[in-house]
Design a protein around this motif. Structure first.
Motif, short mmCIF file in Angstrom:
data_model
loop_
_atom_site.label_atom_id
_atom_site.label_comp_id
_atom_site.label_asym_id
_atom_site.label_seq_id
_atom_site.Cartn_x
_atom_site.Cartn_y
_atom_site.Cartn_z
N PHE A 173 0.83 -1.19 0.00
CA PHE A 173 0.00 0.00 0.00
C PHE A 173 0.87 1.25 0.00
N ALA A 224 -2.76 5.57 0.07
CA ALA A 224 -3.82 4.56 0.05
C ALA A 224 -4.65 4.60 -1.23
N ASP A 225 -4.07 5.14 -2.32
CA ASP A 225 -4.82 5.20 -3.57
C ASP A 225 -4.25 4.25 -4.63
N ASP A 232 -8.90 -0.29 -7.20
CA ASP A 232 -10.32 -0.36 -7.48
C ASP A 232 -10.74 -1.83 -7.58
N ARG A 279 -5.54 -1.39 8.42
CA ARG A 279 -5.01 -1.17 7.08
C ARG A 279 -4.04 -2.30 6.71
N GLU A 328 -15.07 11.34 5.42
CA GLU A 328 -14.98 10.74 4.09
C GLU A 328 -13.55 10.84 3.58
N GLY A 329 -12.91 9.69 3.42
CA GLY A 329 -11.54 9.68 2.91
C GLY A 329 -10.88 8.35 3.17
N ARG A 330 -9.88 8.03 2.37
CA ARG A 330 -9.13 6.79 2.57
C ARG A 330 -8.27 6.91 3.84
N ASN A 331 -7.88 5.75 4.37
CA ASN A 331 -7.05 5.76 5.57
C ASN A 331 -5.60 6.00 5.18
N VAL A 332 -5.32 7.23 4.73
CA VAL A 332 -3.99 7.58 4.23
C VAL A 332 -3.02 7.74 5.39
N ALA A 350 -8.11 13.98 0.90
CA ALA A 350 -7.55 13.20 -0.21
C ALA A 350 -6.20 13.79 -0.60
#
Length: 502
Positions: A190, A194-195, A218, A269, A393-397, A436
């Motif tokens: 990862f 986290a994208d 995705d 994660r 709202e957001g990825r666990n960056v 993000a």
């Protein structure tokens, strides 16, 4: 020349002398045959074709027919044992495959027998044939599983003795390729944002991809689908796969079959994905998936061990540095909160709230050893007092620890502002927090954080003259060289963009 029926009848006549034994062998699925050594004809029971999984009439009673039904790779070994029996008179035993079947199924036959002298004085080679395909498959499966278990044990010992994570990753992909006999293996890690996933280690990929290649997360990619599934993902044929299409990386390398599993991380994660791939259509089973999962767990342990070692070194440096900074920050908060014109009770409450926010931020960052910190956890911990009044709202960056610590204070000030002027001070309504990573036109990678308050009256968050507004500006704009923006209209929003190195 005798017909097949005549030869079969002759074999049955020959075997009728064996009485109940021959009947029992036939009922048990065994075929019985004999061959006059100086001739080219065979006699056999009528079920011999069934034992060999052949249609009626496939055997014409000739040695050539028998030869045709031997697998080319096994024929030499069978005839070597038969010739030794003829020369020495010792019994023989052979296990062989039949000729390849159109459906690709492997049929294994075991035959055993010896030399007997007939009533006519001639020497006959006699034998009993039976289908042992199931037994051979079970033996091979057991041998394969034992080999995989030994490989897992060796890899576990290897990983315990290594201090460099990359060495463990490289050995993992090499061992997976060797034991599972595949040309392509990979470990994807990862990215902090986290994208996407990075190709951290692998075998068989085009030059330059390992260490540089990227795969999306995705659901349409096999890796992304694996991260969303709790079980290993087994692909029979990527070209006919319905769950996902697979990333371009796999199609570029002609991948058809494979297995992928999630590599666990220290928290919710994951570390990444471990995958093996074949360019041929292959049937991987649960044992293969469990073997790969075992390797993945050892990799996860090695990653945690390497991270712990890094954390210890980092903590030694950070303790003194952070203690001084923390005292300076507390002093600044105190001096700004307890101004000459401040109401004592209000000031004490504000000071206590800010110290609590500082403590919560410090807890989240320190829990990870002042290393890269999951921002989603910081948001959850900092805004915990507001429960479901805040939508995140957001990825666990992952963010640098000091930036996470400062953003914890920023979030507290925004929430305090909303309690005074905006939605959180009302009985109903929610505040949205979104974040993000994105790239600016000049290629700079920035972390974007947005705070959307449904109540337009919340605008003093960035435009006021209070300590909260000053603290946000000082942290975002001056310390981190970020950009602050706010919008006013039917709702009020505060946004910030902070440059973060990749």
């Amino acid at each position: 020349m005798k017909t097949i029926e005549e030869i079969s009848a002759g074999a049955d006549t020959f075997l009728s002398d064996a009485g109940a034994l021959a009947d029992g062998l036939r009922l048990g699925g065994a075929g019985i045959w004999r061959w006059r050594i100086d001739g080219d004809r065979l006699q056999w029971t009528r079920n011999l074709e069934t034992v060999h999984h052949l249609p009626p009439g496939s055997f014409d009673g000739s040695l050539a027919s028998f030869q045709r039904d031997l697998h080319p790779e096994d024929a030499e070994g069978v005839w070597r044992k038969i010739n030794a029996c003829i020369q020495t008179g010792d019994p023989y035993r052979a296990v062989y495959r039949t000729a390849p079947r159109p459906d690709g199924a492997e049929v294994w036959i075991e035959t055993a027998g010896g030399i007997v002298q007939g009533a006519d004085g001639a020497r006959y080679l006699t034998g009993v044939c039976q289908d042992v395909s199931a037994r051979v498959r079970n033996e091979r499966q057991l041998k394969r599983i034992l080999g995989q278990q030994r490989a897992v044990a060796r890899f576990g010992s290897f990983a315990l003795g290594r201090t460099d994570l990359q060495g463990v990753l490289d050995e993992a992909v090499r061992l997976a390729a060797e034991v599972l006999d595949v040309p392509l293996t990979k470990i994807l890690q990862f990215a902090d944002a986290a994208d996407h996933l990075m190709l951290r280690a692998g075998i068989g990929w085009a030059d330059g991809l390992v260490g540089q290649g990227k795969v999306g997360i995705d659901r349409d990619s096999q890796a992304g689908f694996t991260l969303l599934d709790t079980a290993p993902v087994i692909v029979r044929d990527l070209r006919s796969e319905k769950r996902f299409t697979g990333p371009q990386l796999l199609h570029d390398h002609g991948v058809r079959s494979g297995v992928s599993v999630t590599i666990p991380g220290p928290e919710a994660r994951p570390f990444g994905v471990f995958g093996i791939h074949s360019r041929d259509v292959r049937t991987f089973d649960d044992a293969d998936a469990e073997f790969l999962q075992s390797l993945a767990h050892i990799v996860a342990g090695a990653a945690r061990q390497a991270a712990a070692a890094d954390h210890r070194l980092l903590l030694m440096r950070e303790m003194a540095h952070r203690a001084g900074n923390m005292l300076q920050l507390v002093n600044s908060i105190a001096s700004q909160t307890f101004g000459a014109d401040a109401d004592a009770q209000t000031a004490r409450r504000s000071f206590s709230d800010r110290l609590s926010a500082l403590a919560r931020s410090n807890y989240v960052v320190a829990r990870g050893g002042w290393s890269s910190t999951p921002f989603a956890e910081l948001v959850a911990e900092t805004l915990k007092p507001f429960g479901d009044r805040v939508t995140a709202e957001g990825r666990n960056v992952l963010l640098p620890p000091e930036l996470c610590f400062d953003l914890g204070l920023v979030l507290h000030e925004l929430a305090t502002n909303s309690m005074k002027y905006g939605t959180l001070g009302r009985r109903k309504g929610t505040v949205r927090v979104g974040w993000a990573f994105r790239l600016r036109d000049d290629g700079t990678r920035v972390f974007v954080l947005d705070w959307d308050d449904a109540d337009a009256a919340a605008r003093p968050a960035t435009g006021g003259s209070g300590f909260g507004s000053k603290l946000i500006g000082a942290l975002v704009e001056r310390k981190w060289n970020g950009v602050l923006r706010h919008s006013e209209g039917p709702t009020f929003g505060v946004g910030m963009e902070i440059p973060v190195a990749d």
